[in-house]
Design an enzyme around this catalytic site. Structure first.
Site, PDB file in Angstrom:
ATOM      1  N   ASP A  81       2.949   0.074  60.166  1.00 56.52           N
ATOM      2  CA  ASP A  81       3.043   0.841  58.922  1.00 56.52           C
ATOM      3  C   ASP A  81       1.898   0.507  57.971  1.00 56.52           C
ATOM      4  O   ASP A  81       1.262  -0.545  58.091  1.00 56.52           O
ATOM      5  CB  ASP A  81       4.386   0.605  58.236  1.00 56.52           C
ATOM      6  N   GLU A 143       6.697  -3.529  57.490  1.00 56.92           N
ATOM      7  CA  GLU A 143       6.151  -4.800  56.999  1.00 56.92           C
ATOM      8  C   GLU A 143       5.764  -4.705  55.532  1.00 56.92           C
ATOM      9  O   GLU A 143       5.973  -5.646  54.756  1.00 56.92           O
ATOM     10  CB  GLU A 143       4.938  -5.190  57.848  1.00 56.92           C
ATOM     11  N   GLU A 144       5.215  -3.564  55.159  1.00 58.24           N
ATOM     12  CA  GLU A 144       4.713  -3.412  53.797  1.00 58.24           C
ATOM     13  C   GLU A 144       5.827  -3.236  52.763  1.00 58.24           C
ATOM     14  O   GLU A 144       5.560  -3.156  51.568  1.00 58.24           O
ATOM     15  CB  GLU A 144       3.748  -2.222  53.723  1.00 58.24           C
TER      16      GLU A 144
END
Length: 374
Positions: A81, A143-144
């Site tokens: 992502d 993840e972000e």
């Protein structure tokens, strides 16, 4: 020898696939096919059952080569992502040797550079029949958004003794051996509504929030600790005294005691200020990700340092100010450090990466595999 042209083309292909956090459903099957086509066994978990994740994590396994079954099992992880704005990325290779976006989006080198390097590493291993132990590749979603994908990983699918998150905004050859704990502080402040022409009949939640923030210690608290209020919203109209506002903030630190003190300070400041001014503050505290610290003498770190130095890179170790999926996987008792990827100005429309860094990174990944297999 890696195929530098193929590596660059893979990277340029990946960054042009839309994959903002929560919308990984387009890129995930493309990546899955790439790993399968390279001969890996690919398994998905159930991460997409969480409404904030757009696809499942991928756990891809490359079996050991013949005679290397006894070699330590390792893993590498990168995330698919990107932050926003990351739709319709148009990468541009400039004469200075860097790849940029066209300036309207992020580039997405964070972390598609890591994925491209991992794919090229596998292709090189296969083509040159390089000896290796079992290697897993964990490609995560979300993840972000606070490492949400890694938090949903099925630990039973991970079969590794130690590993590397290929996801640090450091020069290639630098290894991140520590990261802070991050706490999220979300606060709702309640006042009392009234018409703006009769303000004494109301209690402004905005006024309470402003007073609290003015009293609060924020920014660089000490050498280990930072704190920030990142979002502030509420109210309904200019002619109405706002009776509710929401603030979203954080504190992070490498020192647990300092972090606890700062979180309590922020909570108490909101609560006491609201009470003094006739309102109320509801403060919710949660841990976004845990900190970790690995020693330079540990096996996982030594392979990173040695591989870098063999290639003429710095081999230095540093402590980072942010988290990565490695922060989560360390909690699974799988020692993990984070490798520098070489991208710059991440999370901005000025993000860039030198082509040389892609090549250096891929060579380091291969060298780690070779060292482990000796």
């Amino acid at each position: 020898m890696i195929n530098s042209r193929r590596l660059l083309n893979t990277f340029l292909e990946l960054v042009q696939i839309n994959s903002e956090t929560g919308n990984e459903e387009t890129i995930q099957p493309i990546l899955k096919k790439k790993f399968i086509d390279l001969g890996l066994k690919v398994v998905e978990d159930n991460a997409s059952k969480r409404e904030w994740l757009g696809a499942n994590n991928l756990i891809c396994t490359l079996p050991s080569s013949k005679g290397k079954e006894h070699v330590s099992k390792i893993y590498f992880t990168s995330h698919m992502d990107t932050v926003v704005p990351g739709i319709n990325v148009k990468p541009i290779l400039k004469e200075d040797g860097y790849v940029y976006s066209n300036g309207t989006t992020v580039l997405g080198a964070d972390d598609k550079a890591g994925i491209a390097a991992l794919l090229e590493m596998i292709q090189t291993i296969n083509e040159q029949q390089l000896p290796h132990g079992q290697i897993q590749f964990i490609i995560t979603v979300g993840e972000e958004a606070g490492l949400k994908g890694a938090k949903e990983l099925d630990q039973n699918l991970i079969d590794a003794e130690f590993g590397y998150a290929v996801d640090a905004s450091q020069a290639v050859g630098t290894t991140v051996v520590g990261a802070p704990t991050q706490m999220i502080i979300n606060t709702t402040i309640y006042g009392k509504t009234a018409h703006a022409s009769k303000p004494n009949q109301g209690i402004s939640a905005i006024h309470i929030a402003a007073k609290a923030i003015n009293k609060m210690h924020l920014g660089q608290i000490d050498q280990d600790t930072t704190a920030n209020i990142g979002k502030f919203y509420g109210g309904s109209a200019t002619n109405i005294v706002a009776d509710k506002v929401i603030l979203e903030g954080e504190a992070r630190s490498h020192n647990d005691k300092s972090l606890e003190y700062q979180v309590n300070h922020m909570k108490e400041t909101f609560e006491t200020t609201a009470k003094e001014l006739g309102g109320k503050a509801n403060v919710e505290i949660s841990k976004s990700y845990p900190g970790f610290r690995r020693n330079d003498s540990e096996t996982v770190t030594q392979y990173a340092i040695k591989s870098a130095k063999i290639l003429g890179l710095s081999g230095k170790t540093v402590i980072a100010g942010g988290g990565s999926d490695g922060s989560i996987i360390n909690t699974y008792h799988i020692p993990t450090v984070i490798l520098g990827v070489g991208y710059e100005h991440i999370h901005t429309t000025s993000e860039r990466i030198p082509v040389a860094a892609l090549n250096q990174l891929t060579n380091q990944l291969i060298k780690i595999v070779e060292l482990v297999a000796k």
